[in-house]
Write a protein that holds these residues in place. Sequence first.
Motif, mmCIF file in Angstrom:
data_model
loop_
_atom_site.group_PDB
_atom_site.id
_atom_site.type_symbol
_atom_site.label_atom_id
_atom_site.label_comp_id
_atom_site.label_asym_id
_atom_site.label_seq_id
_atom_site.Cartn_x
_atom_site.Cartn_y
_atom_site.Cartn_z
ATOM 1 N N THR A 141 1.801 1.696 -11.569
ATOM 2 C CA THR A 141 0.868 2.759 -11.948
ATOM 3 C C THR A 141 1.210 4.053 -11.222
ATOM 4 O OG1 THR A 141 -0.915 1.193 -12.438
ATOM 5 C CG2 THR A 141 -1.557 3.462 -11.931
ATOM 6 N N GLN A 142 1.491 3.970 -9.931
ATOM 7 C CA GLN A 142 1.860 5.183 -9.199
ATOM 8 C C GLN A 142 3.159 5.774 -9.733
ATOM 9 O OE1 GLN A 142 0.222 3.467 -5.021
ATOM 10 N NE2 GLN A 142 1.445 5.299 -4.825
ATOM 11 N N PHE A 143 4.075 4.927 -10.181
ATOM 12 C CA PHE A 143 5.314 5.440 -10.765
ATOM 13 C C PHE A 143 5.017 6.207 -12.049
ATOM 14 C CE2 PHE A 143 9.236 5.317 -13.184
ATOM 15 C CZ PHE A 143 10.196 5.614 -12.220
ATOM 16 N N VAL A 144 4.196 5.634 -12.917
ATOM 17 C CA VAL A 144 3.811 6.319 -14.160
ATOM 18 C C VAL A 144 3.144 7.654 -13.841
ATOM 19 C CG1 VAL A 144 2.298 6.206 -16.196
ATOM 20 C CG2 VAL A 144 3.577 4.178 -15.473
ATOM 21 N N TYR A 145 2.217 7.622 -12.911
ATOM 22 C CA TYR A 145 1.473 8.828 -12.514
ATOM 23 C C TYR A 145 2.406 9.885 -11.940
ATOM 24 C CZ TYR A 145 -2.275 11.462 -10.081
ATOM 25 O OH TYR A 145 -3.140 12.429 -9.636
ATOM 26 N N SER A 146 3.307 9.461 -11.071
ATOM 27 C CA SER A 146 4.225 10.381 -10.415
ATOM 28 C C SER A 146 5.143 11.069 -11.418
ATOM 29 C CB SER A 146 5.056 9.622 -9.375
ATOM 30 O OG SER A 146 5.970 10.468 -8.727
ATOM 31 N N VAL A 147 5.699 10.301 -12.334
ATOM 32 C CA VAL A 147 6.582 10.884 -13.353
ATOM 33 C C VAL A 147 5.805 11.863 -14.225
ATOM 34 C CG1 VAL A 147 8.022 10.394 -15.360
ATOM 35 C CG2 VAL A 147 8.154 8.916 -13.345
ATOM 36 N N LEU A 148 4.582 11.502 -14.615
ATOM 37 C CA LEU A 148 3.764 12.399 -15.429
ATOM 38 C C LEU A 148 3.508 13.705 -14.693
ATOM 39 C CD1 LEU A 148 1.960 13.049 -17.881
ATOM 40 C CD2 LEU A 148 0.083 11.893 -16.671
ATOM 41 N N LEU A 149 3.192 13.631 -13.409
ATOM 42 C CA LEU A 149 2.886 14.839 -12.639
ATOM 43 C C LEU A 149 4.081 15.787 -12.590
ATOM 44 C CD1 LEU A 149 0.964 13.218 -9.657
ATOM 45 C CD2 LEU A 149 -0.027 14.682 -11.423
ATOM 46 N N ARG A 190 2.214 -5.158 -7.604
ATOM 47 C CA ARG A 190 3.137 -4.682 -8.637
ATOM 48 C C ARG A 190 2.440 -3.698 -9.574
ATOM 49 N NH1 ARG A 190 5.261 -10.026 -7.848
ATOM 50 N NH2 ARG A 190 3.793 -10.974 -9.301
ATOM 51 N N PHE A 191 1.180 -3.957 -9.907
ATOM 52 C CA PHE A 191 0.443 -3.030 -10.765
ATOM 53 C C PHE A 191 0.270 -1.690 -10.063
ATOM 54 C CE2 PHE A 191 -3.535 -1.020 -12.086
ATOM 55 C CZ PHE A 191 -3.312 -0.901 -13.448
ATOM 56 N N ARG A 192 -0.028 -1.719 -8.777
ATOM 57 C CA ARG A 192 -0.214 -0.474 -8.017
ATOM 58 C C ARG A 192 1.062 0.368 -8.035
ATOM 59 N NH1 ARG A 192 -2.501 3.968 -5.489
ATOM 60 N NH2 ARG A 192 -4.545 3.406 -4.765
ATOM 61 N N ILE A 193 2.189 -0.268 -7.717
ATOM 62 C CA ILE A 193 3.469 0.445 -7.681
ATOM 63 C C ILE A 193 3.807 1.013 -9.053
ATOM 64 C CG2 ILE A 193 5.968 0.138 -7.439
ATOM 65 C CD1 ILE A 193 4.681 0.237 -4.742
#
Length: 800
Positions: free
Chosen positions: A207-215, A202-205
């Motif tokens: 974190t990748q969501f936060v990262y993806s939106v930021l990008l 759940r942390f991985r998913i």
Amino acid sequence: MTELKSHPDLALRQHVEQVRSAARAIIARHSPVVVEGGVEQAILRAANLHDAGKSSAMFQEYIRDPKKYTGSKELKAHTPLSLLFTLLTGETWDALEVLSVALSVRGHHGQLPTLPGTSLSAPVEATDLTEFNNSKMSRILREQMAMLDVDAMNAALDLAIPADVVDGIQNSARKAIIRASVFLHETLLERWRRLDDPEKRRFRIRTQFVYSVLLEADKAFLAVTDPERYLNQIEHAWDPNWVSNLLPTSKKVVKQGIDGVRSKVRELVTRELDRLGSEVRLYSLTAPTGIGKTLLAASWALALRRQREGHRVPQVIVVLPFLSIIDQTVSIYQKLLLQGGMQAADKSWLLPAHSLADRDYGPDLEEQEETFFIDTWRSDVIITTYDQFLMAMFDDRGRYQMRFHHLSDALIIMDEVQSLPSRLWLPMSRMLETLAELSETRVLLMSATLPAIIPSALPLLPDYKSVFQRFSRYALRFDLNSQPLEQFISDHILTRVLGWVKARKRVLITLNTRASARAVYQALREWIDHEDQNRIPLYFITADVTPKDRLSMIANIRGDQPNDANDGSEGLPPNERPCIVVSTQTVEAGVDIDMTLVIRDFAPWDSLVQIAGRCNREGKRTRETVEIFSLVNTRDRAYAAQVYDPVRLDLTRKIIADASEITEEETLARSQAYFDGLAAAQDTGLGYLEQYLNFRRRDAVHEVLRGKERRQHTFVVLQEDPDLQVEAQAAQAVQERWQRRERWRRLAGRIAAVSIQVWARPGFNPGQIADPWFGDLWALRDGYYHADSGLDIQGDTSIW
């Protein structure tokens, strides 16, 4: 106080507010469940902090006139300093939220950082999040902080940096760095290491969501000239009835043969979907080849999409293994749009996302806007490859992670799942389950030989076994005594060609290597050229032929193009015109061709069943034959052993050992035995999953899919695209680096469409047959390529 800049013509304060606005727009397109648990707050904090390091005097000197900047490249870097401010600012936040934000901020100009292992002796990667405290980076950070205007930074970013932290930055940069490092190691990483596996997923998913939106948010207002066009995304209505309109309407036709089975299967799937309802998250569809899974999947997706209209309408993401299948799948979805009167639908409706796709998006857009909308998958329906999908999931590089947030709340169709390497079964299973848990994502896995990748997936066709029993289109016949290729050509090909021609057969001969396929093709070519009165179309479909020509040949075989051959086939339906096709595995799965005879070199069981799906595909004839041989080269080595994993080959021999012939009705039980055996005998990806969850370096996705690449040379066949040379020169002449890169990206699909890649033996010089072009590419000289026979080498150039 001088206002800080983020870009030459944009204040840092304005850029950060734009990123926050874009992030809110992306969040609004997702369901509330996706951004709960602090995810939305983490995204906005990442947006606020990602460019904090641009407050340094060195970066401000650089950004005032980037072309004239002569200072240190390391001193103007801003992401390590942004990470430091994130850690110092986040001391009062939830530990896991800080870690997600820190990973996203540090990686927003490259890739998600790695995290250190628990062993003190383990080497620390250069990409590690903790690297800011090494001696070199610490020195750079101290120098940057020595000339930092904290008041200007606070004014630009509205940061709530504690007073003691501000004092530490201004008076003792070294202590501030140590403080951040201790916080990272003793609080954040310690908290993260205590997570169990489901919590780490759940942390991985998240974190990748936060990262993806930021990008995506970081680029949005820089790429799109009209912010309203970005912020207010149009949601189109796809009508599930469009699928019904494509199907046969005559009751007589529907009741006959395979169309009758298709009609019944559609009825059963529709009934089961209604029974299961929309709350089921993971579905499967196991059905025989040729049953019409593409339209069944479209019905599933459009029905679920219709249910969410008026709320947040989900994207449909169709994932396929081969470009040839993508081409025909795109064609089907385009026909759906035509049913809805959408003759001029742009890419906001339907976006093919793969290496050969063009880079045009729609009218009235600047080039950089088209690029942005394509790269961020801004469309109702995305049709892409396993490579692109799996890199969006598992590849930490920003250019792929920018698409990750699209996987949340999406309707994901994964076709031909059996083509997925077993090493990705467990990682994909666990992460799709977690993705569906944390969002409104729904997944449909499809195959004629479906491995139990996600055991919890509920079947849309529960009684699929009875459906398989209704098919008797082919029988697999085995002659597995090893025989030399030359003997096979003499005894089983050339002695039968005349009979095939006279009977107007459609014959598919599939080999395991380019070299063996070419030997068979050349023997047939010589026979046909010699027997002029008995002509029959001959097609050669291997990687020695450009993708452009391969797709054209497949269209000819399917009958999509007019028949001008003088072969006595006038008046025959397109898919009944006689021909001989010599291929490698490129036509194995999903390619919609109907052949009367299939001959194949030995291969793993799933490959044999897939190629059999091209035999008597429409079921309009009595049972036809798929002949399986075991071919060896002049050194008595099996061609199959040069291509396939020995475990799969041995397991195949084991499950067919009791039979010289296996009918289509019997294939399902053996497929289940085969995949059960694979799950027990092969690596299903536990180690890869652990590396992924722990943010450790791991094999690249493309290596897992296809193995480590040997040395390759890429030859561009310029005569296939006469304008390409001029446009490539124009792209290379562009002075500005980013514009030049985009021009090359817009040509990448055209280049790939007319390119051939070869593996070369040591000592091979590409200059034997080609001239240097651009980068690592070679322009193939005239005379070495023909559209019908592909790369045509005279003599020994040591090419495999």
